[in-house]
Design a protein around this motif. Structure first.
Motif, PDB file in Angstrom:
ATOM      1  N   THR A 180      32.741  -1.895   3.535  1.00 36.31           N
ATOM      2  CA  THR A 180      33.458  -1.318   2.407  1.00 36.31           C
ATOM      3  C   THR A 180      33.086  -2.047   1.114  1.00 36.31           C
ATOM      4  O   THR A 180      33.239  -1.523   0.023  1.00 36.31           O
ATOM      5  CB  THR A 180      34.992  -1.434   2.644  1.00 36.31           C
ATOM      6  OG1 THR A 180      35.295  -0.935   3.946  1.00 36.31           O
ATOM      7  CG2 THR A 180      35.771  -0.625   1.625  1.00 36.31           C
ATOM      8  N   CYS A 181      32.595  -3.274   1.273  1.00 38.60           N
ATOM      9  CA  CYS A 181      32.315  -4.161   0.135  1.00 38.60           C
ATOM     10  C   CYS A 181      31.246  -3.585  -0.796  1.00 38.60           C
ATOM     11  O   CYS A 181      30.188  -3.165  -0.345  1.00 38.60           O
ATOM     12  CB  CYS A 181      31.843  -5.504   0.689  1.00 38.60           C
ATOM     13  SG  CYS A 181      31.286  -6.671  -0.537  1.00 38.60           S
ATOM     14  N   TYR A 182      31.535  -3.620  -2.097  1.00 39.18           N
ATOM     15  CA  TYR A 182      30.567  -3.150  -3.084  1.00 39.18           C
ATOM     16  C   TYR A 182      29.334  -4.054  -3.145  1.00 39.18           C
ATOM     17  O   TYR A 182      28.296  -3.672  -3.672  1.00 39.18           O
ATOM     18  CB  TYR A 182      31.212  -3.092  -4.474  1.00 39.18           C
ATOM     19  CG  TYR A 182      32.150  -1.922  -4.684  1.00 39.18           C
ATOM     20  CD1 TYR A 182      31.960  -0.710  -4.032  1.00 39.18           C
ATOM     21  CD2 TYR A 182      33.221  -2.021  -5.570  1.00 39.18           C
ATOM     22  CE1 TYR A 182      32.813   0.362  -4.244  1.00 39.18           C
ATOM     23  CE2 TYR A 182      34.077  -0.953  -5.792  1.00 39.18           C
ATOM     24  CZ  TYR A 182      33.865   0.243  -5.127  1.00 39.18           C
ATOM     25  OH  TYR A 182      34.709   1.293  -5.341  1.00 39.18           O
ATOM     26  N   ASN A 183      29.468  -5.273  -2.606  1.00 35.47           N
ATOM     27  CA  ASN A 183      28.316  -6.178  -2.595  1.00 35.47           C
ATOM     28  C   ASN A 183      27.556  -6.152  -1.269  1.00 35.47           C
ATOM     29  O   ASN A 183      26.691  -7.005  -1.022  1.00 35.47           O
ATOM     30  CB  ASN A 183      28.771  -7.593  -2.948  1.00 35.47           C
ATOM     31  CG  ASN A 183      29.193  -7.672  -4.408  1.00 35.47           C
ATOM     32  OD1 ASN A 183      28.474  -7.226  -5.299  1.00 35.47           O
ATOM     33  ND2 ASN A 183      30.389  -8.192  -4.667  1.00 35.47           N
ATOM     34  N   GLY A 184      27.894  -5.191  -0.430  1.00 37.59           N
ATOM     35  CA  GLY A 184      27.092  -4.937   0.763  1.00 37.59           C
ATOM     36  C   GLY A 184      27.278  -5.902   1.919  1.00 37.59           C
ATOM     37  O   GLY A 184      26.394  -6.046   2.753  1.00 37.59           O
TER      38      GLY A 184
ATOM     39  N   GLY B   8      33.701  -8.822   4.095  1.00 37.85           N
ATOM     40  CA  GLY B   8      33.004  -8.624   2.827  1.00 37.85           C
ATOM     41  C   GLY B   8      32.932  -9.861   1.943  1.00 37.85           C
ATOM     42  O   GLY B   8      33.136 -10.976   2.408  1.00 37.85           O
ATOM     43  N   CYS B   9      32.627  -9.643   0.665  1.00 39.91           N
ATOM     44  CA  CYS B   9      32.494 -10.760  -0.283  1.00 39.91           C
ATOM     45  C   CYS B   9      33.857 -11.348  -0.631  1.00 39.91           C
ATOM     46  O   CYS B   9      33.958 -12.487  -1.054  1.00 39.91           O
ATOM     47  CB  CYS B   9      31.768 -10.299  -1.552  1.00 39.91           C
ATOM     48  SG  CYS B   9      32.779  -9.267  -2.653  1.00 39.91           S
ATOM     49  N   GLY B  10      34.889 -10.538  -0.479  1.00 43.09           N
ATOM     50  CA  GLY B  10      36.248 -11.023  -0.725  1.00 43.09           C
ATOM     51  C   GLY B  10      36.716 -10.912  -2.166  1.00 43.09           C
ATOM     52  O   GLY B  10      37.903 -11.058  -2.430  1.00 43.09           O
ATOM     53  N   HIS B  11      35.797 -10.651  -3.097  1.00 44.62           N
ATOM     54  CA  HIS B  11      36.256 -10.625  -4.494  1.00 44.62           C
ATOM     55  C   HIS B  11      35.995  -9.318  -5.243  1.00 44.62           C
ATOM     56  O   HIS B  11      36.509  -9.124  -6.339  1.00 44.62           O
ATOM     57  CB  HIS B  11      35.710 -11.819  -5.275  1.00 44.62           C
ATOM     58  CG  HIS B  11      34.210 -11.923  -5.252  1.00 44.62           C
ATOM     59  ND1 HIS B  11      33.408 -11.120  -6.009  1.00 44.62           N
ATOM     60  CD2 HIS B  11      33.392 -12.728  -4.525  1.00 44.62           C
ATOM     61  CE1 HIS B  11      32.144 -11.428  -5.766  1.00 44.62           C
ATOM     62  NE2 HIS B  11      32.094 -12.391  -4.860  1.00 44.62           N
ATOM     63  N   CYS B  12      35.185  -8.416  -4.696  1.00 47.66           N
ATOM     64  CA  CYS B  12      34.984  -7.143  -5.399  1.00 47.66           C
ATOM     65  C   CYS B  12      36.255  -6.291  -5.233  1.00 47.66           C
ATOM     66  O   CYS B  12      37.064  -6.561  -4.348  1.00 47.66           O
ATOM     67  CB  CYS B  12      33.740  -6.424  -4.879  1.00 47.66           C
ATOM     68  SG  CYS B  12      33.936  -5.615  -3.295  1.00 47.66           S
ATOM     69  N   PRO B  13      36.465  -5.285  -6.097  1.00 45.48           N
ATOM     70  CA  PRO B  13      37.721  -4.518  -6.017  1.00 45.48           C
ATOM     71  C   PRO B  13      37.942  -3.887  -4.648  1.00 45.48           C
ATOM     72  O   PRO B  13      39.068  -3.813  -4.155  1.00 45.48           O
ATOM     73  CB  PRO B  13      37.532  -3.420  -7.079  1.00 45.48           C
ATOM     74  CG  PRO B  13      36.430  -3.866  -7.960  1.00 45.48           C
ATOM     75  CD  PRO B  13      35.587  -4.811  -7.175  1.00 45.48           C
ATOM     76  N   SER B  14      36.852  -3.465  -4.031  1.00 46.88           N
ATOM     77  CA  SER B  14      36.955  -2.806  -2.733  1.00 46.88           C
ATOM     78  C   SER B  14      37.413  -3.796  -1.652  1.00 46.88           C
ATOM     79  O   SER B  14      38.241  -3.465  -0.798  1.00 46.88           O
ATOM     80  CB  SER B  14      35.592  -2.205  -2.400  1.00 46.88           C
ATOM     81  OG  SER B  14      35.686  -1.360  -1.312  1.00 46.88           O
ATOM     82  N   CYS B  15      36.848  -5.001  -1.684  1.00 43.19           N
ATOM     83  CA  CYS B  15      37.243  -6.039  -0.727  1.00 43.19           C
ATOM     84  C   CYS B  15      38.700  -6.440  -0.915  1.00 43.19           C
ATOM     85  O   CYS B  15      39.434  -6.625   0.051  1.00 43.19           O
ATOM     86  CB  CYS B  15      36.380  -7.292  -0.897  1.00 43.19           C
ATOM     87  SG  CYS B  15      34.812  -7.180  -0.051  1.00 43.19           S
ATOM     88  N   LYS B  16      39.104  -6.583  -2.196  1.00 43.19           N
ATOM     89  CA  LYS B  16      40.481  -7.001  -2.469  1.00 43.19           C
ATOM     90  C   LYS B  16      41.454  -6.008  -1.880  1.00 43.19           C
ATOM     91  O   LYS B  16      42.419  -6.369  -1.212  1.00 43.19           O
ATOM     92  CB  LYS B  16      40.699  -7.111  -3.984  1.00 43.19           C
ATOM     93  CG  LYS B  16      40.249  -8.439  -4.551  1.00 43.19           C
ATOM     94  CD  LYS B  16      40.710  -8.541  -6.004  1.00 43.19           C
ATOM     95  CE  LYS B  16      39.747  -9.366  -6.816  1.00 43.19           C
ATOM     96  NZ  LYS B  16      39.714  -9.002  -8.225  1.00 43.19           N
TER      97      LYS B  16
HETATM   98 ZN    ZN Z   1      33.190  -7.174  -1.688  1.00 45.30          ZN
END
Ligand code: ZN
Length: 220
Positions: A187-191, A196-204
């Motif tokens: 789901t992460c915008y950073n792939g 995920g990355c934990g900080h993109c809006p999608s991860c949050k």
């Molecule tokens: Zn992310």
């Protein structure tokens, strides 16, 4: 048209994976369609393919690169930094103009070719970003338009339309795919898959809801 056949718009993310398993429970024959449209997180297509193949779902990739040629979005343009918060009075620049309109139209042509009555998409009106092409009114309007355009009786199913992300986790759990969705979707915008990355809006959004749901789940 076969009412027991569905085409799922499948990106390999939390929402569409939950929808895929909802469809597998609901219909006899399911096709999964992924779209390659120049998204930065292109890894999602291979993740989607793996999930589909692991569960014996017929999988197809639709080349939709024209979307990033005609429109601008930080999801497709590497020179634009993604909005981390929803800006006031406008959509976040992660909005891909026309995306769901194009995807559902392509899926409808595919469905007509494969005699499928149902189109399943994981859009949700309660999504934080408020993308206009995720709203119920748009989906209902497009459903009528697709039927008129092709003289068919498609039914667009939106199992997540009125669910928030916590309820979407609960649905995955009810479908028996909680761990699969948690660990193997992207789901992460950073792939980055899973948490995920934990900080993109999608991860949050995903992780906050996951923690909330896990707290409920642990009390059961
Ligand atoms: Zn992310």
């Amino acid at each position: 048209m076969n009412k027991d056949t569905a085409v799922v718009l499948f990106s390999g993310g939390q929402d569409s994976t939950t929808c895929l398993f909802w469809a597998l429970k609901t219909f006899k024959k399911v096709y999964a369609l992924s779209f390659s449209y120049g998204q930065k997180h292109v890894k999602e297509v291979s993740i989607a393919e793996k999930i589909a193949k692991d569960h014996h779902v017929e999988f197809h990739i639709m080349d939709s690169h024209f979307i990033s040629e005609v429109g601008t979005s930080s999801l497709t343009d590497t020179t634009i930094e993604m909005d981390q918060e929803k800006p006031k009075d406008k959509y976040p620049n992660t909005f891909v103009p026309g995306r769901n309109l194009f995807f559902l139209s392509i899926a409808a042509v595919f469905a007509a070719e494969h005699d499928a009555m149902h189109l399943v998409t994981g859009v949700s009106q309660t999504d934080f970003s408020g993308y206009p092409d995720c709203r119920d009114s748009f989906i209902k309007s497009l459903n009528v338009t697709l039927n008129l355009a092709m003289d068919k009786q498609f039914c667009i199913d939106t199992p997540l339309m009125w669910l928030d992300k916590v309820q979407t986790w609960a649905m995955a759990d009810d479908l028996g795919v909680f761990d699969l969705v948690k660990d193997h979707t992207l789901t992460c915008y950073n792939g980055i898959p899973g948490a995920g990355c934990g900080h993109c809006p999608s991860c949050k959004l995903r992780n906050d809801a996951l923690h909330e749901y896990e707290a409920i789940r642990n009390k059961k």
